[in-house]
Design an enzyme around this catalytic site. Structure first.
Site, PDB file in Angstrom:
ATOM      1  N   SER A 223      -1.974 -32.137 -56.181  1.00 32.37           N
ATOM      2  CA  SER A 223      -2.445 -33.497 -56.445  1.00 32.37           C
ATOM      3  C   SER A 223      -2.472 -33.790 -57.949  1.00 32.37           C
ATOM      4  CB  SER A 223      -3.846 -33.695 -55.833  1.00 32.37           C
ATOM      5  OG  SER A 223      -4.794 -32.850 -56.454  1.00 32.37           O
ATOM      6  N   GLY A 224      -2.111 -32.824 -58.777  1.00 30.59           N
ATOM      7  CA  GLY A 224      -2.019 -33.085 -60.213  1.00 30.59           C
ATOM      8  C   GLY A 224      -3.304 -32.837 -60.983  1.00 30.59           C
ATOM      9  N   LYS A 225      -4.189 -31.977 -60.487  1.00 26.20           N
ATOM     10  CA  LYS A 225      -5.465 -31.707 -61.173  1.00 26.20           C
ATOM     11  C   LYS A 225      -5.245 -31.080 -62.548  1.00 26.20           C
ATOM     12  CE  LYS A 225      -7.008 -28.951 -58.020  1.00 26.20           C
ATOM     13  NZ  LYS A 225      -5.828 -29.003 -57.131  1.00 26.20           N
ATOM     14  N   THR A 226      -4.424 -30.025 -62.582  1.00 24.06           N
ATOM     15  CA  THR A 226      -4.192 -29.338 -63.860  1.00 24.06           C
ATOM     16  C   THR A 226      -3.447 -30.248 -64.833  1.00 24.06           C
ATOM     17  OG1 THR A 226      -4.155 -27.208 -62.725  1.00 24.06           O
ATOM     18  CG2 THR A 226      -3.167 -27.276 -64.909  1.00 24.06           C
TER      19      THR A 226
ATOM     20  N   GLU B   5      -9.178 -24.376 -62.270  1.00 25.66           N
ATOM     21  CA  GLU B   5      -9.373 -23.547 -61.072  1.00 25.66           C
ATOM     22  C   GLU B   5     -10.845 -23.173 -60.879  1.00 25.66           C
ATOM     23  OE1 GLU B   5      -6.980 -23.300 -59.034  1.00 25.66           O
ATOM     24  OE2 GLU B   5      -5.097 -23.254 -60.135  1.00 25.66           O
TER      25      GLU B   5
ATOM     26  N   GLY C  60      -9.534 -32.266 -56.062  1.00 25.76           N
ATOM     27  CA  GLY C  60      -8.572 -32.716 -55.067  1.00 25.76           C
ATOM     28  C   GLY C  60      -7.904 -31.517 -54.431  1.00 25.76           C
TER      29      GLY C  60
END
Ligand code: ZN
Length: 193
Positions: free
Chosen positions: A25-28, A94, A21
């Site tokens: 967007s809150g990936k980690t 990442e 995303g």
């Protein structure tokens, strides 16, 4: 949200989960949530991040919401294979900052029976696919696309707007350089300037 991760882990096989995303967007955060669940189940977990990303901490991944998890910084993408050898669950944050070898490495880890959870940006600041994330999406069993909220209009956002002038593809930073935008409000940079 329906979570596309397996309710019952596949037996005798590994697999790849991709969380992708735009920024914010809150990936980690989602990656940390999944690896914490594995920790609770006493599975052996290791998390990698590229050495380029030293924004917050050298030995942790940290979400914008300030959740964190121990991580190992990687300079050479190929080091992941040997460092992950003794672990059941491999997290990678990442992903867009790793070399194109990452796809083959994730395939190898999954073929070894490991659960591989990869988080990364799927688009760069021009709105173009950000390798090697598109390649990872193609070979993953489970895909989650996280959306942010557009800073301009409040719609669901999947693009990262660079709000400073730099034209480097890799410009590490957060709120000073970028904001989340929806398709309508995204304004790709003019490459001629
Ligand atoms: Zn918008």
């Amino acid at each position: 949200m329906i979570t596309p991760t397996p309710h019952h882990s596949p037996v005798d096989t590994g697999w790849i989960e991709v969380i992708c995303g735009c920024m914010f967007s809150g990936k980690t955060e989602e990656l940390i949530r999944r690896v914490r669940r594995a920790n609770i189940a006493k599975q052996k977990v290791i998390v990698f991040k590229p050495e380029i990303d030293t924004r917050f901490s050298n030995d942790q991944i940290v979400s914008h919401s300030e959740q964190s998890h121990t991580s190992v910084s990687i300079k050479d993408t190929n080091d992941i294979l040997k460092l992950a050898r003794d672990y059941q669950v491999v997290g990678i944050d990442e992903a867009q900052f790793f070399s194109s070898d990452l796809m083959e490495i994730c395939n190898t880890l999954a073929n070894q029976g490991k659960r591989v959870i990869v988080a990364g940006l799927d688009q760069d600041y021009r709105g173009m696919p950000f390798e090697p994330v598109p390649q990872l999406l193609a070979i993953a069993e489970y895909i989650t696309k996280t959306l942010a909220i557009c800073m301009v209009c409040g719609n669901p956002a999947d693009r990262t707007q660079r709000i400073t002038k730099s034209q480097e593809r890799v410009l590490v930073g957060a709120k000073d350089h970028y904001e989340a935008r929806c398709r309508k409000c995204f304004d790709p940079p003019d490459e001629k300037n």
